[in-house]
Design an enzyme around this catalytic site. Structure first.
Site, PDB file in Angstrom:
ATOM      1  N   THR A 381       0.642  -1.249  -0.087  1.00 50.43           N
ATOM      2  CA  THR A 381      -0.080   0.150  -0.077  1.00 50.43           C
ATOM      3  C   THR A 381       0.780   1.227  -0.117  1.00 50.43           C
ATOM      4  OG1 THR A 381      -1.709  -1.282   1.214  1.00 50.43           O
ATOM      5  CG2 THR A 381      -2.057   1.324   1.204  1.00 50.43           C
ATOM      6  N   THR A 399      -3.744   0.941  -3.118  1.00 52.65           N
ATOM      7  CA  THR A 399      -2.994  -0.194  -2.711  1.00 52.65           C
ATOM      8  C   THR A 399      -3.284  -1.392  -3.824  1.00 52.65           C
ATOM      9  OG1 THR A 399      -3.081  -1.987  -1.197  1.00 52.65           O
ATOM     10  CG2 THR A 399      -5.108  -1.147  -1.807  1.00 52.65           C
ATOM     11  N   ASP A 421      -8.297 -10.004   1.220  1.00 55.87           N
ATOM     12  CA  ASP A 421      -8.584  -9.220   2.476  1.00 55.87           C
ATOM     13  C   ASP A 421      -9.835  -9.596   2.984  1.00 55.87           C
ATOM     14  OD1 ASP A 421      -6.478  -7.632   2.567  1.00 55.87           O
ATOM     15  OD2 ASP A 421      -7.364  -5.775   1.810  1.00 55.87           O
TER      16      ASP A 421
END
Length: 560
Positions: A381, A399, A421
């Site tokens: 990121t 990111t 994620d």
């Protein structure tokens, strides 16, 4: 692997790019994690561009010079302050799961969650990228220069070449052992099969071609036509875990305006991103729980101050992991999570002389029955900030998720691994997990671009990179600046406290290490570790905005 990605810091010369004479007024400011990107932002300001224009030029330049961290193959969150009205707006350019994705994406045949190492490489981890749609929406609202002008610095860097930084060299060293199955990225970012060394010149003609095409044809050129075919070929044709993304997924993607999430801290108003970001709710939660303590009097050298930060952090993260997800799919109790009465009740359990025995999620007002679990965010990121002569301020985090994302390259840019994620386990305690995979859903994020207001005017902006540590980097920077009176740069330099399943983690090599015995006397288990930290900030002074880059990074700040 990730420890190898911690950046060394060396000065880098930024290329000089000719620019028009700046208009009269208070100079603008830009700061980013790479000097070439910062220079790109300043160039745009000097050409009369807005803060949004400068931020987008930095996003594009970072695609070229910091490919391990961010780029047009990923997504981001943007927070904008209007200089005339001080209205705050936010744009969600977070990646989305393909519509074919199900909550079984990250479990094996026996129903057990995969390891992160098995999940992130390859096409299955790639979410539909959002940064170009975010750019189009932001510039349509707040841009001044022609769309094409914003691409010029990035195209020049891709065509003419740039020197490899220590962070980039570390990233190639850490991830290149995977590249036997990823020939495109191996060809672009290794030299004779070996990881790139610091100072090596890299050119990326394929990326220059892609950027020129989008510059000429607009944002739709990324999501359809030649680029869509190239992107889908890379993702669905991956030798490792081919994607189920379709042309319809790309064509349907839209960035979204979201309501900002704001809360009070002492005399300040703290504003940032709402779901699918947990950034603002986490930062506001920790600060509100700490508000009853005299952090200024305790001071930056007090173990009790850091103990309290650690205590509030662990309670707020428990709430985050249970309740936060994409609000388009899940009822997220944002108002409850930032409710001052609720947070004061949570704060009442904190003691200055002892730690809590457990850190369970609470029951914020309006919260539904819910279960959750930590997501698998990893450090990479990037963050950047721009302020212009009209008082507009942009703070944006961008990111591709982990270092070099999915390890796939399409059109010269890195494709993200953002779908890791999502929480890998789809159920817990007999209930569906809030942040489970679903088709069209955006994964939960820690990214926390933040603007601070005093008496209705912006006075500070901040954001960070580093996975789940991001909210704590932002929080400690705010405490260091607002309570301890440190400048933006010194506040960024302050050490970070975090946690793991065993207890608190303090940043290795900092004065927090010397506090470990005192923290242990307060009941904590404490370890020291090299944390993945990288942040940027800006403060408003009597002479205008002053930017700052984390001294742990190679980042810079420049005045227009």
């Amino acid at each position: 692997m990730l420890n190898a990605l911690l950046a060394l810091t060396i000065p880098l010369a930024a290329p000089t790019i000719a620019a028009a004479k700046a208009p009269a007024g208070t100079p603008g400011m830009v700061t980013s994690a790479d000097p070439r990107a910062t220079e790109a932002g300043r160039t745009i300001l000097r050409q009369g561009g807005s803060a949004t224009d400068a931020a987008m030029a930095m996003m594009l330049a970072l695609t070229v010079v910091e490919p391990q961290s961010s780029g047009i193959g990923g997504g981001g969150f943007l927070v904008h302050n209007d200089g005339k009205t001080n209205r705050i707006d936010t744009i969600d350019g977070r990646e989305k799961a393909p519509m074919a994705a199900t909550d079984r994406r990250w479990v094996d045949a026996a129903g057990q969650p995969l390891s992160f190492r098995d999940a992130f490489p390859g096409g299955k981890s790639v979410g539909v990228p959002g940064n170009i749609r975010l750019m189009a929406l932001a510039t349509s609202k707040w841009g001044k220069l022609p769309w094409k002008a914003l691409f010029a610095p990035a195209i020049a860097l891709a065509e003419n070449g740039y020197a490899v930084t220590p962070p980039m060299a570390n990233a190639t060293n850490a991830t290149s052992p995977l590249w036997g199955d990823f020939p495109a990225i191996r060809q672009q970012y290794s030299a004779d099969g070996k990881p790139l060394s610091v100072g090596t010149t890299v050119r990326n003609p394929a990326l220059a071609k892609t950027l020129r095409m989008i510059a000429d044809q607009g944002a739709d050129a990324f999501y359809s036509g030649e680029n869509a075919r190239v992107l889908l070929a890379a993702a669905t044709g991956s030798k490792v875990a081919p994607s189920d993304m379709t042309a319809a997924d790309l064509a349907a993607y839209r960035a979204k305006e979201r309501p900002a999430v704001c809360g009070a801290y002492r005399q300040y108003r703290i504003c940032g991103m709402g779901p699918p970001s947990a950034g603002a709710t986490t930062v506001i939660g920790v600060l509100t729980m700490l508000e009853r303590f005299d952090m200024k009097k305790l001071g930056r050298n007090s173990p009790v101050a850091w103990h309290l930060i650690g205590e509030a952090m662990q309670q707020v993260y428990a709430d985050r992991d249970k309740y936060m997800a994409d609000a388009d799919f899940i009822d997220v109790p944002v108002a409850g999570l930032t409710d001052r009465a609720y947070l004061k009740t949570r704060s009442a359990a904190l003691r200055t002389d002892a730690s809590l025995s457990a850190y369970a999620a609470g029951s914020p007002p309006g919260a539904p029955a819910r279960t959750g679990a930590p997501s698998s965010e990893v450090p990479a990121t990037t963050h950047f900030i721009a302020a212009d002569r009209n008082g507009d301020v942009v703070t944006m985090t961008s990111t591709v998720e982990g270092p070099f994302g999915s390890q796939l390259l399409a059109g010269g840019y890195v494709l993200n691994n953002e779908l890791t994620d999502f929480t890998f386990a789809p159920e817990r305690d007999g209930m569906p997990v809030a942040n489970r995979v679903q088709g069209g859903k955006r994964p939960l994020s820690s990214m926390a671009p933040t603007i601070v207001y005093l008496k209705g005017k912006p006075v500070f902006a901040v954001g960070a990179a580093g996975g789940r540590t991001i909210p704590m980097q932002v929080t400690k920077t705010l405490i260091a600046h607002l309570d301890w009176g440190l400048s933006a740069r010194d506040a960024l330099a302050e050490p970070v406290i975090y946690y793991n399943r065993d207890g608190l983690v303090v940043e290795q090599g900092t004065r927090l290490e010397a506090m470990i015995p005192a923290l242990e006397k307060l009941g904590h288990k404490v370890s020291a570790s090299r944390l993945p930290l990288k942040a940027n900030a800006a403060e408003r002074t009597a002479k205008g905005w002053v930017g700052a880059a984390d001294p742990r990074s190679v980042g810079t700040a420049l005045t227009e």
